[in-house]
Design an enzyme around this catalytic site. Structure first.
Site, PDB file in Angstrom:
ATOM      1  N   TRP A  82       1.011  -0.947   0.005  1.00  0.00           N
ATOM      2  CA  TRP A  82      -0.023   0.087  -0.251  1.00  0.00           C
ATOM      3  C   TRP A  82       0.585   1.493  -0.114  1.00  0.00           C
ATOM      4  CZ3 TRP A  82      -4.660  -0.574  -1.273  1.00  0.00           C
ATOM      5  CH2 TRP A  82      -4.807  -2.074  -1.696  1.00  0.00           C
ATOM      6  N   GLU A  83       1.677   1.324   0.665  1.00  0.00           N
ATOM      7  CA  GLU A  83       2.759   2.478   0.587  1.00  0.00           C
ATOM      8  C   GLU A  83       3.524   2.677  -1.201  1.00  0.00           C
ATOM      9  OE1 GLU A  83       3.407   4.913   2.322  1.00  0.00           O
ATOM     10  OE2 GLU A  83       2.335   3.603   4.272  1.00  0.00           O
ATOM     11  N   GLY A  84       3.878   1.714  -1.475  1.00  0.00           N
ATOM     12  CA  GLY A  84       4.073   1.660  -3.470  1.00  0.00           C
ATOM     13  C   GLY A  84       5.608   2.316  -3.150  1.00  0.00           C
TER      14      GLY A  84
ATOM     15  N   ARG B 290      -6.998   0.192   2.021  1.00  0.00           N
ATOM     16  CA  ARG B 290      -6.361  -0.723   2.483  1.00  0.00           C
ATOM     17  C   ARG B 290      -6.393  -0.975   3.931  1.00  0.00           C
ATOM     18  NH1 ARG B 290       0.271   2.547   4.032  1.00  0.00           N
ATOM     19  NH2 ARG B 290       0.078   1.076   6.055  1.00  0.00           N
TER      20      ARG B 290
END
Length: 269
Positions: A121-123, A248
């Protein structure tokens, strides 16, 4: 007379060993817990002398995340207390809703499922660059502390492997925050712990500590019920519902409800 003299001397000696420290800020708030989101119980004027019963971690104030519990039973940011050192000067607080895990054996590292969830989810960012709100980041959501992220020990550009290692280095800070916010009532397995650490990583330590989610866990409510009801509320940014945050939270709830026989809080297995 001799016994009286001995008693007076003992009292004077005890008083002399009660170490006090001066407040350096003009008006410094002493709060109900170790963070700026907690309610103010009283205030100290500059120069006031306070004694410290214990210290714990909390909201960072100008780079200092230590909070001092004073003899008045409230918490003041160590940044405003002149102890003479940049670190702990007495024992760490234990037990209670504001003192963190009484055992101190919570899982400091997050399991692989949790690391992968946060990374998803942060990339991935190989080299330092501003994120969508202008903050310099690298890897999987690492916020740079120095120019060009000089504090990072891995070579740029990062690979996905070194970025995962950096994330694994970062996550214990958020697990520590979570442990400091919880009392001994919640019993969490490693997947539940990982899901909540992902949430703290996303919303920030101060927001997590003052949340209804934490309050309900500390009351002894069912962890699965609390997660299912409270995590979806954290879906907004800039006053708008963000679909990425909605997704998320769903992923965090899914991991939270995934069975695990290994405990993470308040004891680590």
């Amino acid at each position: 007379m001799k016994l009286l003299s001995i008693a007076v001397f003992a009292l004077a000696s005890a008083t002399s060993f009660a170490k006090t420290y001066p407040i350096t800020g003009n008006t410094v708030n002493c709060r109900s817990g170790p963070g700026t989101s907690y309610s103010v119980k009283k205030s100290y004027k500059k120069g006031a002398q306070v004694s410290i019963s214990c210290q714990t971690s909390g909201t960072s104030v100008s780079g200092n995340s230590i909070w001092d519990k004073t003899s008045d039973g409230c918490y003041v940011a160590d940044y405003y207390v002149k102890t003479g050192v940049n670190g702990y000067v007495t024992k760490k607080c234990s037990g209670g809703s504001n003192g963190g895990s009484s055992s101190g054996s919570y899982c400091k590292k997050v399991n692989t499922a949790g690391v992968n969830l946060v990374a998803q989810w942060e990339g991935f960012v190989a080299s330092p660059k501003p994120d969508p709100i202008g903050l310099p980041t690298v890897g999987y959501g690492h916020l740079c502390q120095k120019k060009n992220c000089a504090e990072v020990k891995y070579k740029f550009p990062l690979t996905k492997t070194t970025a995962k290692q950096l994330l694994s280095d970062d996550l214990p800070k958020y697990s520590k925050c979570l442990a400091a916010a919880l009392n001994s009532k919640p019993k969490l397995n490693q997947n539940q712990w990982a899901a909540l650490t992902s949430w703290v990583f996303n919303v920030g330590c101060g927001n997590a500590k003052s949340s209804t989610l934490v309050k309900r866990l500390n009351k002894g409510d069912s962890p699965n019920t609390v997660a299912a009801q409270e995590l979806p509320k954290w879906r907004m940014a800039g006053g708008k519902v963000m679909q990425g945050l909605v997704n998320r939270r769903k992923a965090e709830i899914k991991l939270f409800k995934t069975a695990s026989s290994k405990q993470a809080y308040p004891k680590c297995q």
